[in-house]
Scaffold this active site. Structure first.
Site, short mmCIF file in Angstrom:
data_model
loop_
_atom_site.label_atom_id
_atom_site.label_comp_id
_atom_site.label_asym_id
_atom_site.label_seq_id
_atom_site.Cartn_x
_atom_site.Cartn_y
_atom_site.Cartn_z
N GLY A 172 0.81 -1.22 0.00
CA GLY A 172 0.00 0.00 0.00
C GLY A 172 0.84 1.26 0.00
O GLY A 172 1.78 1.37 0.76
N SER A 173 0.52 2.21 -0.85
CA SER A 173 1.38 3.38 -0.97
C SER A 173 0.82 4.37 -1.98
O SER A 173 -0.32 4.25 -2.42
CB SER A 173 2.79 2.93 -1.38
OG SER A 173 2.71 1.97 -2.39
#
Length: 224
Positions: A191-192
């Protein structure tokens, strides 16, 4: 295909899971053993899915030459969070159009160069791990900044930003390297977000909420 960043992780994880399953078989009830086994199989399949590295179509550089303009491709898979004018104060020191791309844990997390040219700036910044879709995460979170001077002389800045789940940014870009659009420049685990800063004269081809594919989706044209 599994990305190289996932191979050690998947190996260690599989070993740990096997050990836990064996112990649960001998020490716990049959119900708990079955529950743990099923849970670990599902979790491991998710990890394999997360570290996938699908083959992407090679980008045709002749397209830019034929149309006398420079096209920018998405540096990441995900969803467009924002398209807005901002002042970039780390390197460019001027007003730009910023396109923010959010990568959920279900997106491919390979990051790709949005343009061909020469890398003129690379810097890693330590920081926090607040939720990646918040505007303040761009500078407060752990992040890395890369600037490429394109073959047409445009300076394009893009930034890997760690999120609440992302705890490691992997960066392959090295200053003074000659790079090609669509090649890998990094990977962010779990996630990013990626921000890309374009000249104000750029023609934007995407809008908020749209899904993009790293290395393939054209997100902008920069007129010559």
């Amino acid at each position: 295909m599994i990305h190289k960043e996932g191979i050690p992780f998947l190996g260690y994880t599989l070993l740990i899971m096997i050990v836990v399953i064996i112990f649960s078989f001998f020490l716990l009830s049959r119900f708990i053993f079955v529950f743990i086994s099923v849970f670990f199989v599902i979790l491991y399949l998710f990890f394999v899915f997360f570290f996938r590295n699908p083959k992407r179509i090679s980008y045709d550089e002749n397209y830019d030459q034929n149309y006398n303009k420079e096209s920018i491709v998405s540096p990441a898979d995900g969803k467009i969070l924002n398209v807005q004018p901002v002042f970039e104060n780390e390197f460019l020191k001027k007003n730009c159009i910023c396109i923010s791309i959010f990568m959920s844990p279900f997106n491919v997390h390979v990051n790709r160069f949005p343009v061909s040219g020469k890398i003129i700036y690379v810097k890693y910044h330590t920081g926090k791990h607040v939720i990646a879709w918040l505007p303040k995460s761009s500078l407060q979170n752990e992040h890395s900044t890369i600037v490429v001077e394109s073959t047409k002389g445009n300076r394009i800045l893009f930034r890997q930003i760690a999120g609440f789940l992302a705890r490691r940014i992997v960066l392959y870009a090295k200053k003074d390297s000659i790079i090609k659009k669509g090649d890998e420049f990094g990977f962010i685990k779990f996630g990013s977000r990626v921000d890309i800063f374009l000249p104000l004269k750029s023609i934007i081809l995407v809008k908020k909420g749209e899904k993009v594919i790293g290395g393939e989706t054209r997100i902008s044209f920069i007129p010559s």
